[in-house]
Design an enzyme around this catalytic site. Structure first.
Site, short mmCIF file in Angstrom:
data_model
loop_
_atom_site.label_atom_id
_atom_site.label_comp_id
_atom_site.label_asym_id
_atom_site.label_seq_id
_atom_site.Cartn_x
_atom_site.Cartn_y
_atom_site.Cartn_z
N ASN A 85 -18.28 45.67 -6.53
CA ASN A 85 -17.67 46.51 -5.48
C ASN A 85 -16.68 47.50 -6.08
O ASN A 85 -16.62 48.65 -5.66
CB ASN A 85 -17.00 45.64 -4.42
N ASN A 109 -10.16 44.21 3.10
CA ASN A 109 -10.97 43.19 2.42
C ASN A 109 -12.45 43.44 2.75
O ASN A 109 -12.77 43.83 3.87
CB ASN A 109 -10.56 41.80 2.92
N HIS A 166 -15.95 41.45 3.23
CA HIS A 166 -16.47 40.09 3.43
C HIS A 166 -17.99 40.18 3.61
O HIS A 166 -18.47 41.02 4.38
CB HIS A 166 -15.81 39.43 4.64
N GLU A 177 -2.39 37.70 8.74
CA GLU A 177 -1.97 36.39 8.23
C GLU A 177 -3.11 35.36 8.23
O GLU A 177 -3.03 34.34 7.57
CB GLU A 177 -0.77 35.86 9.02
N ASP A 230 -9.82 36.26 7.30
CA ASP A 230 -10.89 37.11 7.86
C ASP A 230 -10.69 37.39 9.35
O ASP A 230 -11.67 37.54 10.10
CB ASP A 230 -12.27 36.46 7.64
N GLU A 280 -22.29 46.26 1.35
CA GLU A 280 -20.94 46.25 0.75
C GLU A 280 -20.63 47.51 -0.04
O GLU A 280 -19.56 48.11 0.12
CB GLU A 280 -20.79 45.04 -0.18
C1 GAR Z 1 -18.65 40.17 -2.82
O1 GAR Z 1 -19.90 39.78 -2.30
C2 GAR Z 1 -17.57 40.09 -1.77
O2 GAR Z 1 -18.04 40.45 -0.50
C3 GAR Z 1 -17.23 38.62 -1.83
O3 GAR Z 1 -17.19 38.33 -3.22
C4 GAR Z 1 -18.16 39.17 -3.87
C5 GAR Z 1 -17.51 39.85 -5.07
O4 GAR Z 1 -18.46 40.52 -5.85
N1 GAR Z 1 -15.98 38.35 -1.17
C6 GAR Z 1 -15.76 37.27 -0.41
O5 GAR Z 1 -16.57 36.40 -0.24
C7 GAR Z 1 -14.37 37.23 0.24
N2 GAR Z 1 -14.32 36.23 1.27
P1 GAR Z 1 -18.05 41.63 -6.90
O6 GAR Z 1 -16.97 41.03 -7.80
O7 GAR Z 1 -19.31 41.91 -7.67
O8 GAR Z 1 -17.57 42.84 -6.14
#
Ligand code: GAR
Length: 209
Positions: A14, A108, A110, A148, A151, A181
């Site tokens: 990301n 964030n 998700h 706080e 999600d 994403e």
């Molecule tokens: C992504 O899929 C993001 O949506 C998730 O971690 C991954 C990170 O990938 N985040 C969560 O689950 C937060 N609750 P990346 O390091 O390749 O961007």
């Protein structure tokens, strides 16, 4: 110019999408001031260095208590004078003091359509395992402001992605990243950088134009 901190724990795809879209001009008015990781081995730190962006590790292991770690995290953001904090796969519980200090200035990504498959314990591959176990036919990703809760903050953007027969958690995770994403996280940053969204009564309102 919006000064952004991107907080990461792992691979940083990301982060890469954000870097690429700033470089290509799809995200404007934005500069990544710093990339922060809690994990010294995060490949995302390499991606930052390759893009000549300051890469900083703030590890809980190097601090005597959670409070000290939390303070070090906020101090780093202050030091780089950031306007927006982007959590891009940052597997750290955000301290209330940081939420308060950066109210409606932390976002964030998700990997599901909130309110499905979110909250404590739903992160990374687990989200996709849970979606497949439930048998949903559509999933997706959500960008939201951080409050706080886990999600629970105001939703900025969501994008749906089809679940296909034979999907494994890994295949579905990759499709959600590629189709959702890597699109909506940079888009949300661009909207914020250009003053196109507002939070009112706990909901995000998008300005026309
Ligand atoms: C992504 O899929 C993001 O949506 C998730 O971690 C991954 C990170 O990938 N985040 C969560 O689950 C937060 N609750 P990346 O390091 O390749 O961007």
């Amino acid at each position: 110019m919006l000064r952004v901190a991107v907080c990461v724990s792992g691979g940083g795809t990301n982060l890469q999408a954000i870097l690429d879209k700033i470089r290509d001009g799809a995200v404007t008015n934005t500069e990544i001031a710093v990339v922060v990781s809690n994990n010294p081995g995060a490949y995302a730190l390499e991606r930052a260095r390759a893009a000549h962006v300051p890469a900083v590790c703030v590890s809980p292991k190097e601090h005597a208590s959670r409070e000290e770690f939390n303070t070090a995290l906020v101090d780093t953001l202050e030091q780089y004078r950031v306007d927006l904090v982007v959590l891009a796969g940052f597997l750290v519980v955000i301290p209330p003091v940081m939420v308060e200090r950066y109210r409606n200035r932390i976002i964030n990504i998700h990997p599901s359509l909130i309110p499905s498959f979110c909250g404590t314990g739903n992160y990374g591959l687990k989200v996709h395992e849970n979606a497949l176990a439930r048998g949903v036919k559509v999933t997706g990703a959500t960008v939201h402001f951080v409050d706080e809760g886990t999600d629970t903050g105001p939703i900025i953007l969501q994008k749906a992605v089809a679940v296909e027969d034979g999907d494994t958690p890994e295949i579905l995770q990759r499709r959600v990243m590629e189709q959702a994403e890597w699109e909506i996280l940079p888009e949300a940053i661009d909207l914020i950088a250009n003053g196109r969204i507002q939070v009112k009564d706990g909901r995000v309102i998008r300005q026309k134009g």
